[in-house]
Design a protein around this motif. Sequence first.
Motif, PDB file in Angstrom:
ATOM      1  N   VAL A 279       9.280  37.768  18.773  1.00  0.00           N
ATOM      2  CA  VAL A 279       8.707  37.744  20.116  1.00  0.00           C
ATOM      3  C   VAL A 279       9.637  38.374  21.139  1.00  0.00           C
ATOM      4  O   VAL A 279      10.829  38.572  20.896  1.00  0.00           O
ATOM      5  CB  VAL A 279       8.347  36.305  20.545  1.00  0.00           C
ATOM      6  CG1 VAL A 279       7.298  35.719  19.620  1.00  0.00           C
ATOM      7  CG2 VAL A 279       9.581  35.427  20.571  1.00  0.00           C
ATOM      8  N   GLU A 280       9.072  38.657  22.306  1.00  0.00           N
ATOM      9  CA  GLU A 280       9.835  39.211  23.409  1.00  0.00           C
ATOM     10  C   GLU A 280      11.013  38.301  23.723  1.00  0.00           C
ATOM     11  O   GLU A 280      10.911  37.087  23.626  1.00  0.00           O
ATOM     12  CB  GLU A 280       8.968  39.326  24.671  1.00  0.00           C
ATOM     13  CG  GLU A 280       7.749  40.193  24.541  1.00  0.00           C
ATOM     14  CD  GLU A 280       6.526  39.445  24.046  1.00  0.00           C
ATOM     15  OE1 GLU A 280       6.634  38.257  23.673  1.00  0.00           O
ATOM     16  OE2 GLU A 280       5.460  40.056  24.014  1.00  0.00           O
TER      17      GLU A 280
ATOM     18  N   THR B  20       5.946  44.863  15.931  1.00  0.00           N
ATOM     19  CA  THR B  20       5.003  45.012  14.826  1.00  0.00           C
ATOM     20  C   THR B  20       5.704  45.533  13.586  1.00  0.00           C
ATOM     21  O   THR B  20       5.097  45.655  12.539  1.00  0.00           O
ATOM     22  CB  THR B  20       3.860  45.971  15.204  1.00  0.00           C
ATOM     23  OG1 THR B  20       4.423  47.241  15.535  1.00  0.00           O
ATOM     24  CG2 THR B  20       3.052  45.433  16.364  1.00  0.00           C
TER      25      THR B  20
ATOM     26  N   SER C 295       6.976  40.760  14.086  1.00  0.00           N
ATOM     27  CA  SER C 295       6.421  39.630  14.840  1.00  0.00           C
ATOM     28  C   SER C 295       7.466  38.857  15.634  1.00  0.00           C
ATOM     29  O   SER C 295       7.150  37.813  16.187  1.00  0.00           O
ATOM     30  CB  SER C 295       5.645  38.655  13.940  1.00  0.00           C
ATOM     31  OG  SER C 295       4.593  39.341  13.308  1.00  0.00           O
TER      32      SER C 295
ATOM     33  N   GLU D 157       8.206  43.741  23.887  1.00  0.00           N
ATOM     34  CA  GLU D 157       6.892  43.336  23.375  1.00  0.00           C
ATOM     35  C   GLU D 157       7.086  42.804  21.963  1.00  0.00           C
ATOM     36  O   GLU D 157       8.029  43.190  21.282  1.00  0.00           O
ATOM     37  CB  GLU D 157       5.928  44.519  23.307  1.00  0.00           C
ATOM     38  CG  GLU D 157       5.521  45.096  24.632  1.00  0.00           C
ATOM     39  CD  GLU D 157       4.559  46.268  24.462  1.00  0.00           C
ATOM     40  OE1 GLU D 157       3.960  46.406  23.372  1.00  0.00           O
ATOM     41  OE2 GLU D 157       4.426  47.032  25.406  1.00  0.00           O
ATOM     42  N   THR D 158       6.193  41.950  21.530  1.00  0.00           N
ATOM     43  CA  THR D 158       6.281  41.421  20.171  1.00  0.00           C
ATOM     44  C   THR D 158       6.306  42.576  19.179  1.00  0.00           C
ATOM     45  O   THR D 158       5.479  43.479  19.236  1.00  0.00           O
ATOM     46  CB  THR D 158       5.098  40.486  19.877  1.00  0.00           C
ATOM     47  OG1 THR D 158       5.147  39.407  20.818  1.00  0.00           O
ATOM     48  CG2 THR D 158       5.164  39.922  18.475  1.00  0.00           C
TER      49      THR D 158
END
Length: 92
Positions: free
Chosen positions: A73-74, A49, A71, A46-47
């Motif tokens: 990305v996958e 955080t 941030s 998942e992106t």
Amino acid sequence: MGLTLWWALFCYGGDSMTGKGTLITTATTTQVFLGAGVLKRIVVGETATGTIKVYDAITGTTSQVVELNASIVEGTYDFDIHLKTGCRVISS
């Protein structure tokens, strides 16, 4: 807030010469292996955080070899980095 994602490290080293993955799902410090080895890849599910930092170390925060910023990305991120001391991961 910490990480709200899953990701895995795939590496060879220490007692884990089989290339197993290490699943990390929270903001934490993880010693993936001790001794020489290879960081093959990081898979981000998942992106992110928070940041993911990898060190050629068993203590402390010197000898950083990888930093994936918040941030990211996958995806699968290949590295093939040879480590001498161990693989220490700090996620935030």
